[in-house]
Design a protein around this motif. Sequence first.
Motif, PDB file in Angstrom:
ATOM      1  N   VAL A 236       2.233  -5.545  -2.076  1.00  0.00           N
ATOM      2  CA  VAL A 236       2.990  -4.539  -2.819  1.00  0.00           C
ATOM      3  C   VAL A 236       2.721  -3.189  -2.169  1.00  0.00           C
ATOM      4  CG1 VAL A 236       3.418  -3.512  -5.079  1.00  0.00           C
ATOM      5  CG2 VAL A 236       2.774  -5.927  -4.902  1.00  0.00           C
ATOM      6  N   LEU A 237       3.793  -2.481  -1.846  1.00  0.00           N
ATOM      7  CA  LEU A 237       3.694  -1.250  -1.055  1.00  0.00           C
ATOM      8  C   LEU A 237       4.013  -0.043  -1.930  1.00  0.00           C
ATOM      9  CD1 LEU A 237       5.593  -2.613   2.088  1.00  0.00           C
ATOM     10  CD2 LEU A 237       3.173  -2.864   1.484  1.00  0.00           C
ATOM     11  N   TRP A 238       3.133   0.947  -1.888  1.00  0.00           N
ATOM     12  CA  TRP A 238       3.259   2.118  -2.753  1.00  0.00           C
ATOM     13  C   TRP A 238       3.538   3.400  -1.969  1.00  0.00           C
ATOM     14  CZ3 TRP A 238       1.823   2.143  -8.207  1.00  0.00           C
ATOM     15  CH2 TRP A 238       1.402   0.894  -8.683  1.00  0.00           C
ATOM     16  N   HIS A 239       2.929   3.549  -0.809  1.00  0.00           N
ATOM     17  CA  HIS A 239       2.962   4.835  -0.103  1.00  0.00           C
ATOM     18  C   HIS A 239       4.104   4.864   0.907  1.00  0.00           C
ATOM     19  CE1 HIS A 239       1.563   8.536   1.662  1.00  0.00           C
ATOM     20  NE2 HIS A 239       1.540   7.974   2.852  1.00  0.00           N
ATOM     21  N   PHE A 240       4.866   5.974   0.904  1.00  0.00           N
ATOM     22  CA  PHE A 240       5.994   6.158   1.817  1.00  0.00           C
ATOM     23  C   PHE A 240       5.805   7.469   2.569  1.00  0.00           C
ATOM     24  CE2 PHE A 240      10.585   7.397   2.487  1.00  0.00           C
ATOM     25  CZ  PHE A 240      10.838   6.433   3.446  1.00  0.00           C
ATOM     26  N   ASP A 241       5.847   7.379   3.908  1.00  0.00           N
ATOM     27  CA  ASP A 241       5.655   8.581   4.725  1.00  0.00           C
ATOM     28  C   ASP A 241       6.963   9.103   5.315  1.00  0.00           C
ATOM     29  OD1 ASP A 241       6.269   6.713   6.650  1.00  0.00           O
ATOM     30  OD2 ASP A 241       4.339   6.835   7.700  1.00  0.00           O
ATOM     31  N   GLY A 242       8.087   8.619   4.828  1.00  0.00           N
ATOM     32  CA  GLY A 242       9.383   9.000   5.363  1.00  0.00           C
ATOM     33  C   GLY A 242       9.955   7.988   6.327  1.00  0.00           C
ATOM     34  N   ARG A 243       9.092   7.099   6.791  1.00  0.00           N
ATOM     35  CA  ARG A 243       9.525   6.065   7.740  1.00  0.00           C
ATOM     36  C   ARG A 243       9.049   4.676   7.321  1.00  0.00           C
ATOM     37  NH1 ARG A 243      12.761   3.447  10.880  1.00  0.00           N
ATOM     38  NH2 ARG A 243      11.873   2.553  12.785  1.00  0.00           N
ATOM     39  N   SER A 244       7.764   4.547   6.984  1.00  0.00           N
ATOM     40  CA  SER A 244       7.170   3.246   6.694  1.00  0.00           C
ATOM     41  C   SER A 244       6.545   3.240   5.313  1.00  0.00           C
ATOM     42  CB  SER A 244       6.111   2.892   7.747  1.00  0.00           C
ATOM     43  OG  SER A 244       6.664   2.862   9.035  1.00  0.00           O
ATOM     44  N   TRP A 245       6.475   2.013   4.747  1.00  0.00           N
ATOM     45  CA  TRP A 245       5.816   1.775   3.472  1.00  0.00           C
ATOM     46  C   TRP A 245       4.490   1.061   3.726  1.00  0.00           C
ATOM     47  CZ3 TRP A 245       7.517   3.424  -1.271  1.00  0.00           C
ATOM     48  CH2 TRP A 245       8.831   3.892  -1.337  1.00  0.00           C
ATOM     49  N   THR A 246       3.454   1.503   3.045  1.00  0.00           N
ATOM     50  CA  THR A 246       2.134   0.897   3.185  1.00  0.00           C
ATOM     51  C   THR A 246       1.491   0.785   1.810  1.00  0.00           C
ATOM     52  OG1 THR A 246       1.126   3.063   3.601  1.00  0.00           O
ATOM     53  CG2 THR A 246       1.752   1.749   5.537  1.00  0.00           C
ATOM     54  N   GLN A 247       0.390   0.059   1.782  1.00  0.00           N
ATOM     55  CA  GLN A 247      -0.386  -0.076   0.551  1.00  0.00           C
ATOM     56  C   GLN A 247      -1.725   0.627   0.715  1.00  0.00           C
ATOM     57  OE1 GLN A 247      -2.589  -3.692  -0.541  1.00  0.00           O
ATOM     58  NE2 GLN A 247      -1.308  -3.773  -2.366  1.00  0.00           N
ATOM     59  N   PRO A 248      -2.065   1.550  -0.152  1.00  0.00           N
ATOM     60  CA  PRO A 248      -3.407   2.157  -0.071  1.00  0.00           C
ATOM     61  C   PRO A 248      -4.480   1.089  -0.220  1.00  0.00           C
ATOM     62  CG  PRO A 248      -1.964   3.388  -1.558  1.00  0.00           C
ATOM     63  CD  PRO A 248      -1.255   2.115  -1.234  1.00  0.00           C
ATOM     64  N   ARG A 249      -5.416   1.057   0.706  1.00  0.00           N
ATOM     65  CA  ARG A 249      -6.425   0.008   0.682  1.00  0.00           C
ATOM     66  C   ARG A 249      -7.317   0.078  -0.554  1.00  0.00           C
ATOM     67  NH1 ARG A 249      -6.653  -3.006   5.145  1.00  0.00           N
ATOM     68  NH2 ARG A 249      -5.550  -2.271   6.991  1.00  0.00           N
ATOM     69  N   TRP A 250      -7.498   1.259  -1.099  1.00  0.00           N
ATOM     70  CA  TRP A 250      -8.379   1.344  -2.260  1.00  0.00           C
ATOM     71  C   TRP A 250      -7.758   0.691  -3.491  1.00  0.00           C
ATOM     72  CZ3 TRP A 250      -6.454   4.279  -6.351  1.00  0.00           C
ATOM     73  CH2 TRP A 250      -5.415   5.158  -6.049  1.00  0.00           C
ATOM     74  N   PHE A 251      -6.450   0.405  -3.445  1.00  0.00           N
ATOM     75  CA  PHE A 251      -5.802  -0.284  -4.555  1.00  0.00           C
ATOM     76  C   PHE A 251      -6.344  -1.701  -4.728  1.00  0.00           C
ATOM     77  CE2 PHE A 251      -1.625   1.670  -6.093  1.00  0.00           C
ATOM     78  CZ  PHE A 251      -2.158   2.950  -6.045  1.00  0.00           C
ATOM     79  N   ARG A 252      -6.807  -2.308  -3.638  1.00  0.00           N
ATOM     80  CA  ARG A 252      -7.236  -3.700  -3.702  1.00  0.00           C
ATOM     81  C   ARG A 252      -8.503  -3.884  -4.532  1.00  0.00           C
ATOM     82  NH1 ARG A 252      -6.669  -5.122   2.766  1.00  0.00           N
ATOM     83  NH2 ARG A 252      -4.591  -4.223   3.060  1.00  0.00           N
ATOM     84  N   ASN A 253      -9.232  -2.804  -4.742  1.00  0.00           N
ATOM     85  CA  ASN A 253     -10.497  -2.907  -5.469  1.00  0.00           C
ATOM     86  C   ASN A 253     -10.359  -2.524  -6.940  1.00  0.00           C
ATOM     87  OD1 ASN A 253     -11.873  -3.600  -3.056  1.00  0.00           O
ATOM     88  ND2 ASN A 253     -11.962  -1.434  -2.485  1.00  0.00           N
TER      89      ASN A 253
END
Length: 661
Positions: A247-264
């Motif tokens: 599940v991807l939360w962060h958008f930088d204008g080009r790519s979507w990523t998941q903050p790693r701290w979310f996993r904990n």
Amino acid sequence: MADSHRPPPTLDPTSRHWAFAAGAASLVPMLLQLPGTLGGTIAACATAVAALAWRQPAHGLIRLLLAVSLVGTVLVLTRFSFGRDTGCALLAAMLAIKPSETATLRDARSLVGFALFAPFATFLLDQGPLSLALGLVATLISLGALQRFADVEAGDAHAVPLRQRLPAIGRLLAMGVPLTLAAFWLFPRMATPLWGVPERALARPGLSDTMTPGEWVDLMNDDTPALRARFFGATPRQEEMYWRGPVLWHFDGRSWTQPRWFRNLPVADTEPADTRWDYEVEIEPTDRRQLVALDLPLAAPQGTRLSIDHGLWAERPQTSLGRWRMQSAAPRRYEPRLPQTLRQVALELPAGYNPRTLALARQWRLEAGANDGAIVQRALTWIRAEFAYTLDTPLPGRHAVDEFLFDYQQGFCEHFSSAFVVLMRGAGVPARVVTGYAGGYRNPYGDYWLVRRSDAHAWAEVWLPERGWVRVDPTAAVAPERIYDTLADRAPGAGLFGAAGGMTPLLNVTDWLRRGWNDFVLGFNATRQQDLLKPLGLERLGTRGLIALFGMTAGLALLWMLWLSTRGPPETDPVLRAWHRLNRRYRRVGLGREPYETADDWVHRVANDRPDLTADLAELSLRFSNWRYAGPRTGRTASRERQELVRALQAHRPRPPGERT
């Protein structure tokens, strides 16, 4: 002393061809596991080197240039990333140019010995049945080559046709197979290997924790299996099969990523629906930690954990086939109370991107008031009316979402989900991107569902008051056939032979066999090992007991090897076999040849006891001695003489004493 300066035996053309065949057969399984460009380059080089060195070895300078250029090419194509792929590619490259220095029999043995590393190194990249079958073929050809070299050194190469080498090769395999099976079935299974396996230098295709719209084209054209699922009891409808991944939360204008701290963070609260799905999922290796599960998994199986957004993660990278038993259920309510911190993350957008999209979103918010559901439905209505599905999309610019929504208005799931989430966030509706797979194909032979990498999909989740996170699939709004294809359209091979899928039954059987291989070989773990021993009355056998049982079985296997070795190899020369049969026939009348007797001594002894047999036996003995010890002969004439001698030896039968002619 003169023997120490004797030149090594020369390599005859037939032996050279055997050596080259062994090298090529060993190289094939590894090339099939390397990326196409890299494998094709090495294959082309191997073909050119074999043609160059078919009759004689290449010049030293040419060999040096080949080695330097090919190693450099491998490093460039692997982007100087060191890992299993690069190591195996370098091994394949060295094997490809090894024939260029093959001049003597010793060189040929060196080539075959080096070639045998290749099929075993292939198992670092793939443990499938095809790799095993090709590795077995390479091993058989290599053993045949080594047998040929031994015959050349013994001076018997001319007398041993290929079909007569097969029993000797089978004998060698029979020596090693029992010990191999004992090690596989009885050696204690461990949760982790005794040594670390290097990471792959080149990533396998599959899902990742990053999504950039437009970069899934290769993945969506890849029909290789991603997972297989078998349901126990009720089975969800195909349109309900959303296999949840990162599940991807962060958008930088080009790519979507998941903050790693979310996993904990602790898993979000859910209220599952009454209908639950009980299933076992078998996931192909990806060398990554993220897994997939039917939306939503109720709990994490052993060796995995759930992140706050119900993404499933393994404790270690999945370098081999993984199998998990799970339960899932669609949520009735999913995190109905959204913490303020998560709300802020679910509304974040980078500054300076997509101004037209944000302007439209603000306008919709003013018109809809506090009704978030109306904004969602308005976006879906717009997409359904004016957008199209295609994999042929232009390269995005800085304002990729603006270009998609207002200019070309066509794309695939990455574009739809990304633009939809940006539009929702711009309107003040918390949203996030979910990646995974959608749908699947039911294999009728094994009654399981096959999900391929081409089923990769991305959708959106929006947070609505009282309901929490709700799945919204904008791609299904414009192209539901892409998500919920008919079974005939999604059947393997249907694209090659029309909707009827002329190749579908064959590919179904092939995948069913591959699943069986995964189940009985790759999935053979400690639990399966204990189940194997239950019929023997060994319900719970600990590590020490397994080691003791393996030791006894291995001892029996070694005794089997010793017994086969002491028996000696089967005779391959047809003339010598016929001569031994003649001796056995004479032994039955009391005139067998003693081990210390030469052929002439035997004839003289028989002449003293049975003069009536002397003439025939003397002629056969002379012909046999000339054939055996007069030096190698080749050609059609020699073959005809050998056949005539074999027939004469088989036809002669000594008469018992007192029997009339």
